[in-house]
Design an enzyme around this catalytic site. Structure first.
Site, PDB file in Angstrom:
ATOM      1  N   ASP A 264       1.729 -13.346   4.359  1.00  0.00           N
ATOM      2  CA  ASP A 264       0.378 -13.136   4.900  1.00  0.00           C
ATOM      3  C   ASP A 264      -0.597 -12.514   3.914  1.00  0.00           C
ATOM      4  O   ASP A 264      -1.572 -11.884   4.302  1.00  0.00           O
ATOM      5  CB  ASP A 264       0.490 -12.229   6.127  1.00  0.00           C
ATOM      6  CG  ASP A 264       1.186 -10.907   5.807  1.00  0.00           C
ATOM      7  OD1 ASP A 264       1.363 -10.603   4.622  1.00  0.00           O
ATOM      8  OD2 ASP A 264       1.545 -10.186   6.753  1.00  0.00           O
TER       9      ASP A 264
ATOM     10  N   GLU B  17      -4.102  -9.434   7.203  1.00  0.00           N
ATOM     11  CA  GLU B  17      -2.879 -10.237   7.182  1.00  0.00           C
ATOM     12  C   GLU B  17      -2.725 -11.142   8.402  1.00  0.00           C
ATOM     13  O   GLU B  17      -2.203 -12.254   8.289  1.00  0.00           O
ATOM     14  CB  GLU B  17      -1.648  -9.317   7.053  1.00  0.00           C
ATOM     15  CG  GLU B  17      -1.489  -8.675   5.677  1.00  0.00           C
ATOM     16  CD  GLU B  17      -2.340  -7.431   5.472  1.00  0.00           C
ATOM     17  OE1 GLU B  17      -3.009  -6.989   6.441  1.00  0.00           O
ATOM     18  OE2 GLU B  17      -2.350  -6.884   4.353  1.00  0.00           O
TER      19      GLU B  17
ATOM     20  N   HIS C  41       0.381   1.760   3.171  1.00  0.00           N
ATOM     21  CA  HIS C  41      -0.637   1.055   2.386  1.00  0.00           C
ATOM     22  C   HIS C  41      -1.600   0.198   3.187  1.00  0.00           C
ATOM     23  O   HIS C  41      -2.463  -0.468   2.622  1.00  0.00           O
ATOM     24  CB  HIS C  41       0.039   0.163   1.341  1.00  0.00           C
ATOM     25  CG  HIS C  41       0.795  -0.985   1.953  1.00  0.00           C
ATOM     26  ND1 HIS C  41       0.193  -2.153   2.335  1.00  0.00           N
ATOM     27  CD2 HIS C  41       2.102  -1.122   2.279  1.00  0.00           C
ATOM     28  CE1 HIS C  41       1.092  -2.967   2.847  1.00  0.00           C
ATOM     29  NE2 HIS C  41       2.262  -2.368   2.835  1.00  0.00           N
TER      30      HIS C  41
HETATM   31  C1  UD1 Z   1      -1.364  -6.238  -0.668  1.00  0.00           C
HETATM   32  C2  UD1 Z   1      -1.441  -7.246   0.473  1.00  0.00           C
HETATM   33  C3  UD1 Z   1      -0.680  -6.746   1.695  1.00  0.00           C
HETATM   34  C4  UD1 Z   1       0.730  -6.356   1.315  1.00  0.00           C
HETATM   35  C5  UD1 Z   1       0.691  -5.346   0.188  1.00  0.00           C
HETATM   36  C6  UD1 Z   1       2.084  -5.010  -0.261  1.00  0.00           C
HETATM   37  C7  UD1 Z   1      -3.464  -8.592   0.835  1.00  0.00           C
HETATM   38  C8  UD1 Z   1      -4.815  -8.640   1.410  1.00  0.00           C
HETATM   39  N1  UD1 Z   1      -2.833  -7.408   0.895  1.00  0.00           N
HETATM   40  O1  UD1 Z   1      -2.086  -5.081  -0.299  1.00  0.00           O
HETATM   41  O2  UD1 Z   1      -0.635  -7.779   2.676  1.00  0.00           O
HETATM   42  O3  UD1 Z   1       1.369  -5.808   2.445  1.00  0.00           O
HETATM   43  O4  UD1 Z   1      -0.021  -5.917  -0.936  1.00  0.00           O
HETATM   44  O5  UD1 Z   1       2.114  -3.870  -1.055  1.00  0.00           O
HETATM   45  O6  UD1 Z   1      -2.990  -9.576   0.328  1.00  0.00           O
HETATM   46  N2  UD1 Z   1      -2.629  -1.899  -7.597  1.00  0.00           N
HETATM   47  C9  UD1 Z   1      -2.256  -1.559  -8.883  1.00  0.00           C
HETATM   48  N3  UD1 Z   1      -1.069  -2.048  -9.371  1.00  0.00           N
HETATM   49  C10 UD1 Z   1      -0.237  -2.814  -8.636  1.00  0.00           C
HETATM   50  C11 UD1 Z   1      -0.609  -3.127  -7.326  1.00  0.00           C
HETATM   51  C12 UD1 Z   1      -1.805  -2.672  -6.818  1.00  0.00           C
HETATM   52  O7  UD1 Z   1      -2.965  -0.850  -9.587  1.00  0.00           O
HETATM   53  O8  UD1 Z   1       0.817  -3.200  -9.135  1.00  0.00           O
HETATM   54  C13 UD1 Z   1      -3.930  -1.399  -7.077  1.00  0.00           C
HETATM   55  C14 UD1 Z   1      -5.131  -2.109  -7.738  1.00  0.00           C
HETATM   56  O9  UD1 Z   1      -6.180  -1.211  -7.870  1.00  0.00           O
HETATM   57  C15 UD1 Z   1      -5.477  -3.196  -6.711  1.00  0.00           C
HETATM   58  C16 UD1 Z   1      -5.209  -2.437  -5.426  1.00  0.00           C
HETATM   59  O10 UD1 Z   1      -4.022  -1.676  -5.678  1.00  0.00           O
HETATM   60  O11 UD1 Z   1      -6.799  -3.673  -6.816  1.00  0.00           O
HETATM   61  C17 UD1 Z   1      -5.063  -3.258  -4.193  1.00  0.00           C
HETATM   62  O12 UD1 Z   1      -4.148  -4.324  -4.356  1.00  0.00           O
HETATM   63  P1  UD1 Z   1      -4.183  -5.554  -3.289  1.00  0.00           P
HETATM   64  O13 UD1 Z   1      -3.089  -6.504  -3.607  1.00  0.00           O
HETATM   65  O14 UD1 Z   1      -5.559  -6.108  -3.196  1.00  0.00           O
HETATM   66  O15 UD1 Z   1      -3.928  -4.863  -1.899  1.00  0.00           O
HETATM   67  P2  UD1 Z   1      -2.696  -4.059  -1.342  1.00  0.00           P
HETATM   68  O16 UD1 Z   1      -3.245  -2.947  -0.545  1.00  0.00           O
HETATM   69  O17 UD1 Z   1      -1.746  -3.785  -2.438  1.00  0.00           O
HETATM   70  N1  UDP Z   2       9.642  -1.181  -1.929  1.00  0.00           N
HETATM   71  C1  UDP Z   2       9.964  -0.972  -3.270  1.00  0.00           C
HETATM   72  N2  UDP Z   2       9.532   0.181  -3.881  1.00  0.00           N
HETATM   73  C2  UDP Z   2       8.784   1.121  -3.224  1.00  0.00           C
HETATM   74  C3  UDP Z   2       8.444   0.873  -1.865  1.00  0.00           C
HETATM   75  C4  UDP Z   2       8.877  -0.274  -1.257  1.00  0.00           C
HETATM   76  O1  UDP Z   2      10.640  -1.793  -3.896  1.00  0.00           O
HETATM   77  O2  UDP Z   2       8.442   2.146  -3.837  1.00  0.00           O
HETATM   78  C5  UDP Z   2      10.086  -2.443  -1.301  1.00  0.00           C
HETATM   79  C6  UDP Z   2      10.684  -2.333   0.091  1.00  0.00           C
HETATM   80  O3  UDP Z   2      12.084  -2.172   0.047  1.00  0.00           O
HETATM   81  C7  UDP Z   2      10.278  -3.660   0.730  1.00  0.00           C
HETATM   82  C8  UDP Z   2       8.966  -3.992   0.062  1.00  0.00           C
HETATM   83  O4  UDP Z   2       8.911  -3.217  -1.130  1.00  0.00           O
HETATM   84  O5  UDP Z   2      11.198  -4.698   0.411  1.00  0.00           O
HETATM   85  C9  UDP Z   2       7.810  -3.649   0.972  1.00  0.00           C
HETATM   86  O6  UDP Z   2       6.620  -3.705   0.265  1.00  0.00           O
HETATM   87  P1  UDP Z   2       5.272  -3.145   0.867  1.00  0.00           P
HETATM   88  O7  UDP Z   2       5.553  -2.053   1.828  1.00  0.00           O
HETATM   89  O8  UDP Z   2       4.399  -2.846  -0.300  1.00  0.00           O
HETATM   90  O9  UDP Z   2       4.638  -4.408   1.585  1.00  0.00           O
HETATM   91  P2  UDP Z   2       4.808  -5.050   3.052  1.00  0.00           P
HETATM   92  O10 UDP Z   2       6.232  -5.316   3.295  1.00  0.00           O
HETATM   93  O11 UDP Z   2       4.210  -4.083   4.032  1.00  0.00           O
HETATM   94  O12 UDP Z   2       3.981  -6.301   2.979  1.00  0.00           O
END
Ligand code: UD1
Ligand code: UDP
Length: 369
Positions: free
Chosen positions: A95, A131, A212
């Site tokens: 999603d 999502e 998050h």
């Molecule tokens: C995203 C997904 C969410 C998922 C989550 C898992 C969307 C809209 N959101 O949310 O569905 O559950 O990932 O974690 O697709 N950032 C870093 N380094 C990283 C990752 C993120 O610096 O490795 C920071 C950056 O500033 C980035 C921000 O996090 O712009 C947001 O990342 P983004 O993927 O847009 O949203 P998430 O909240 O991570």
């Molecule tokens: N996870 C990880 N390191 C962390 C936190 C979570 O590897 O510090 C793993 C966790 O076991 C799960 C996945 O990341 O498999 C979940 O990711 P997240 O919560 O970011 O996204 P969501 O599942 O809510 O989309």
């Protein structure tokens, strides 16, 4: 055999699609891998552990990215990939903005789409945001739907998806979890695990926290932090919180919870270290989708800090409790779980048995898609 592209961009998609990559390799079926790198560091942690080398890396992440700008970068970059190389089928996951934009770009180019982890619904388009709508849009675009549970399949049938296009597979995260547990049990370790073992007092009960979700930014996150602070005072526990790299999370969590003796704010852990830590935990407080699915296999209760969940099976099976972001509710449910090991009792994991990826790969082979 048709030409297959797997595409993902964030940490959870990578963990869940890694299982499919491993199953394709096991069957010696060729595929190509594209990462949008919607996440950078958190994605690379997963690629490294599962030994995945992308054929295409769009390197899309920008600090504090907006959903629309990210979407437009993915759409235009995917167009270039599809111009360069012809694929017959693209597999996307779940999603995220990546899954929906890649599905849309594939549709625009007349390429079939298979949706892994299809059919989860809250039917509230603002929760989880964005999502829920992403998943519905990807579902409309997709030609094949790999539903993790019967309930997810029923949601798709209710939306007039043909039964022949749906396969109930279980969730591939359980495959990834079992693979990782097996590695740990066979002696796998790394720097993160060694540091945790030194830093955390594992003779105490361990409360693991993550969070998050966008719909909780602001007041929701502040409330959860308030609850965590109170729990740290009321209970003789170690609280371990790997803080998501989204700045909207980092800013609040580090401001509210820094410098407290039994709260350990740490960087996101790589997957094996996180699994290692989950197994040592007595309670998880989280809004994560993947963790709700993994925890029942480890028999760890989860308090789900969200108002809605599309993973209702775990709530019904008493593996997890939906608590929202009200601090009093979180504090009270934590008290119950810490004082009573039967407060949450999950006998079977409703999300899968570890064979989801093989089910998916066999469907692709048998239907010669
Ligand atoms: C995203 C997904 C969410 C998922 C989550 C898992 C969307 C809209 N959101 O949310 O569905 O559950 O990932 O974690 O697709 N950032 C870093 N380094 C990283 C990752 C993120 O610096 O490795 C920071 C950056 O500033 C980035 C921000 O996090 O712009 C947001 O990342 P983004 O993927 O847009 O949203 P998430 O909240 O991570
Ligand atoms: N996870 C990880 N390191 C962390 C936190 C979570 O590897 O510090 C793993 C966790 O076991 C799960 C996945 O990341 O498999 C979940 O990711 P997240 O919560 O970011 O996204 P969501 O599942 O809510 O989309």
């Amino acid at each position: 055999m048709k030409k297959i592209l797997l595409c993902f961009g964030t940490r959870p998609e990578a963990i869940k699609m890694a299982a499919i990559c491993m199953a394709l390799k096991q069957r010696q079926l060729p595929y190509k891998l594209c990462v949008t790198a919607q996440h950078r560091h958190m994605l690379d942690q997963v690629l490294e552990f599962f030994d995945l080398i992308p054929d295409f890396d769009l390197n899309c992440m920008q600090p504090n990215q907006s959903l629309s700008q990210l979407s437009s970068r993915i759409l235009s970059e995917m167009d270039k990939i599809f111009e360069k190389e012809r694929f017959d089928l693209v597999l996307v996951h779940g999603d995220t903005t990546t899954s929906t934009m890649v599905a849309l770009a594939a549709f625009h180019c007349g390429i079939q789409v298979a949706h892994v982890e299809a059919g989860l619904r809250t039917y509230n388009k603002r929760s989880p945001f964005p999502e829920e709508l992403n998943r519905q849009i990807t579902g409309r675009i997709s030609d094949f739907h790999f539903a993790p549970t019967e309930k997810a399949k029923q949601n798709l049938l209710n939306e007039y998806v043909q039964a022949s296009q749906i396969l109930v597979t279980g969730n591939t995260v359980i495959d990834a979890l079992f693979y990782t547990l097996n590695k740990i049990d066979n002696g796998y370790t790394n720097g993160f695990i060694e540091n945790l073992a030194k830093k955390i007092d594992f003779s105490k009960k361990i409360v693991l926290v993550t969070g998050h979700r966008r719909e909780s930014f602001g007041a929701g996150f502040e409330n959860v932090c308030e609850a965590i602070l109170e729990i740290s005072k009321k209970h003789d526990v170690e609280i371990v919180y790997p803080v998501h790299l989204n700045p909207n999370v980092q800013n609040v969590v580090y401001e509210k919870l820094s410098n407290i003796k039994n709260i350990h704010l740490i960087a996101p852990l790589d997957y094996p270290s996180f699994v290692w830590l989950m197994r040592k935990s007595n309670l998880i407080i989280s809004d994560s989708g993947g963790i709700q699915e993994e925890a029942p296999s480890l028999n760890i209760p989860v308090l789900v800090t969200r108002e809605t969940t599309e993973r209702d099976e775990g709530i019904q099976a008493r593996c997890s409790i939906l608590v929202g972001t009200d601090p009093n509710r979180i504090i009270e449910e934590t008290r119950k779980v810490l004082n009573n090991s039967d407060a949450v009792n999950c006998m079977n994991n409703p999300y899968g048995d570890g064979f989801a990826a093989i089910n998916i790969v066999e469907f692709i082979q048998n239907n010669s898609i």
